[in-house]
Design a protein around this motif. Structure first.
Motif, mmCIF file in Angstrom:
data_model
loop_
_atom_site.group_PDB
_atom_site.id
_atom_site.type_symbol
_atom_site.label_atom_id
_atom_site.label_comp_id
_atom_site.label_asym_id
_atom_site.label_seq_id
_atom_site.Cartn_x
_atom_site.Cartn_y
_atom_site.Cartn_z
ATOM 1 N N UNK A 188 46.030 37.140 31.469
ATOM 2 C CA UNK A 188 44.661 37.313 30.977
ATOM 3 C C UNK A 188 44.090 38.623 31.512
ATOM 4 N N UNK A 189 43.289 39.304 30.707
ATOM 5 C CA UNK A 189 42.700 40.556 31.160
ATOM 6 C C UNK A 189 41.584 40.267 32.171
ATOM 7 N N UNK A 190 41.109 41.326 32.813
ATOM 8 C CA UNK A 190 40.082 41.159 33.840
ATOM 9 C C UNK A 190 38.736 40.800 33.206
ATOM 10 N N UNK A 191 38.078 39.814 33.752
ATOM 11 C CA UNK A 191 36.712 39.474 33.333
ATOM 12 C C UNK A 191 36.110 38.644 34.449
ATOM 13 N N UNK A 192 34.803 38.386 34.341
ATOM 14 C CA UNK A 192 34.182 37.551 35.366
ATOM 15 C C UNK A 192 34.796 36.158 35.349
ATOM 16 N N UNK A 193 35.046 35.655 34.133
ATOM 17 C CA UNK A 193 35.620 34.306 34.020
ATOM 18 C C UNK A 193 37.010 34.275 34.656
ATOM 19 N N UNK A 194 37.789 35.342 34.434
ATOM 20 C CA UNK A 194 39.143 35.415 35.031
ATOM 21 C C UNK A 194 39.071 35.348 36.554
#
Ligand code: STR
Length: 511
Positions: free
Chosen positions: A120-126
């Motif tokens: 998964x790409x970087x995000x706040x949820x990740x």
């Protein structure tokens, strides 16, 4: 006049300060990395043809293009990093800028469009999900001591099997896979399997299918439109993912039915608890949600990563011991001196068995599990060293190059555990910064400490009791790996013999 003389030094100072500021603000002149020849549509494919595996080809291309260069994979701009200074800048110094992941046809299929941790790409949820898994992995039971117990039980059961197979040729790969899978099953699902259990066989089968087809820069990942043409690999991947998903869902449903807030038995329970905590929290947002897809894909990741990586390293270790019997003898000498025959190895012995630790470190150097790591993506315009890196570039860290760099390692192609030992031979040490078997930075391997414990315990249990040899008369198996999402050793069989010192020993069963 006196006024001017008095203020002159001050004015000169101010002017110098101003100039210094101006110069500092001037951005460094950045250049673009040297690029392999590329053509419309096919990109640099013509320069990438040939028999060499990608990690070795990328290492060789340094001679012509330098340590950091670029190429086109179809329409994607890819930067290859072959040295640790640049690698550290990508992974650590600018870790967040380069924390993205590319979307590809095969990984999207595996992870429902990036709902896992690894792809998964970087995000706040990740970030939130990763933190959850990190704490969940150490939360249930009593942490390390539960894990130690589980691993030792599996090691013991494996040793029992080896004893019964002493007179025949043994496929250690199978036994190791079963032992490691059972450890991960205990952690994720609180279950284990007997030899020959059909559900277990199905797991091995689908996992192999996924490893053979996912994320290995296959054509369909470079040219996504190929997805719409008949494709054998993609068909196999879809079939394997479907089998995995049915299995995961079944485990998930069982857990939901039997869930009890007071006793968190495994990873699924820990994630269920997190899910219910989130629901009850008023600061709930999109970034702190945990839907069923995320939960299942995360468990799938931990399970898949836990099995494939550790098993692969154990197989490589044994393969190297067949090639270097004197290394095996040294490990056994150390085991006899530190542990003896009165008891089994445990985690707290780790610091006292530096030669075994050095051997494992050397295996991780010479045959890294993931020679190109998983590609990173620049989330904004940035730079690596003096090179400009535009937003969206894919960055491949060639760990193989780092671990085989002639400027850093003496005779890097040679297997030599002592390079990880200090002069006294009694302490393990890190001889170079050009060594990142688990990656580094915000996307560093989540299972690093679990993996190290497993490698140590399994190898010490096996070598305490058995000597492993190449079958008499057979030629030694090749040390060449097969590139994929993990670097796979060839299949091989061994002859395992109970060591002379153990023939008269009656050690009680491990409970
Ligand atoms: C193995 C097969 C499987 O069933 C599921 C997965 C998902 C996670 C993958 C794993 C794979 C292979 C090894 C990976 C891991 C995530 C991190 C690890 C790629 C495909 C490495 O980086 C070596």
């Amino acid at each position: 006049m006196a006024f001017i003389t008095a203020t002159l030094p001050l004015m000169v100072g101010l002017i110098l300060l101003f100039l210094a500021r101006l110069l500092k603000r001037q951005p460094k002149k950045l250049k673009f990395p040297k690029s392999l020849p590329s053509f419309p549509l096919i990109g640099s494919l013509l320069s990438l043809r040939g028999k060499l595996q990608p990690h070795i080809l990328f290492q060789k291309l340094q001679k012509k293009y330098g340590k950091l260069y670029s190429l086109m994979m179809g329409s994607h701009y890819v930067v290859i990093v072959n040295d640790y200074q640049h690698a550290k800048e990508v992974l650590m110094k600018k870790g967040k800028v380069f924390a993205g992941r590319p979307r590809t046809v095969t990984t999207d299929l595996l992870t429902r469009g990036g709902k896992d941790i690894a792809f998964a790409s970087y995000s706040k949820a990740w970030k939130f999900h990763r933190k959850l898994v990190h704490s969940a992995l150490g939360m249930f039971g009593e942490g390390i001591s539960t894990i130690e117990k589980i691993i030792c039980q599996e090691a013991n059961s494996m040793c029992q099997t080896i004893i019964t197979q002493q007179n025949s040729l043994l496929d250690m790969g199978q036994e190791l896979t079963r032992a490691v899978t059972n450890v991960v099953c205990s952690l994720c699902f609180n279950s284990r399997y007997q030899r020959g259990d059909p559900e277990f066989e199905a797991m091995l089968d689908y996992s192999k299918g996924i490893v053979d087809t996912v994320a290995k820069d296959s054509f369909v990942d470079i040219f996504p439109w190929l997805e719409f043409f008949p494709n054998k690999d993609l068909k196999l991947l879809k079939k394997c993912v479907a089998i995995r998903d049915t299995l995961l869902l079944q485990k998930y449903e069982e857990h939901k039915k039997n869930y009890c807030d007071e006793s968190v038995r495994d990873l699924i329970d820990a994630l269920l608890r997190a899910k219910s905590n989130i629901k009850g929290n008023s600061s709930f947002t999109q970034d702190t949600s945990l839907d069923d897809d995320h939960l299942l894909m995360t468990v799938g990741d931990v399970f898949g990563a836990g099995v494939e990586t550790t098993t692969t390293v154990l197989k490589w270790t044994i393969l190297y011991l067949l090639h270097f019997p004197e290394v095996q003898k040294n490990i056994q000498k150390e085991l006899d001196a530190v542990i003896g025959q009165e008891r089994y190895p445990k985690i707290s012995d780790r610091g006292n068995l530096p030669y075994l630790e050095a051997t494992i470190s050397e295996v991780l150097r010479i045959r890294p599990v993931s020679p190109l790591l998983i590609p990173h993506v620049a989330m904004e315009d940035s730079s690596i060293g003096d090179f400009a890196i535009p937003k969206g570039s894919r960055i491949v860290i060639n760990l193989w190059s780092l671990h085989h760099d002639e400027d850093v390692w003496v005779n890097p192609g040679h297997f030599d555990p002592t390079r990880f030992l200090d002069e006294s031979g009694r302490h393990i040490y890190s001889p170079s910064a050009s060594y990142l078997p688990f990656g580094a930075g915000i996307r560093v391997c989540l299972g690093e400490s679990l993996a190290k414990i497993e490698l140590f315990l399994f190898m010490s249990w096996i070598l305490q009791r058995f000597t492993l040899e190449n079958p008499p008369g057979a030629s030694l198996p090749s040390l060449e790996g097969k590139f994929g999402v993990v670097l796979q050793p060839p299949k091989f069989k061994i002859k395992a013999t109970l060591r002379e010192v153990w023939k008269s020993c009656e050690l009680s069963d491990y409970a």
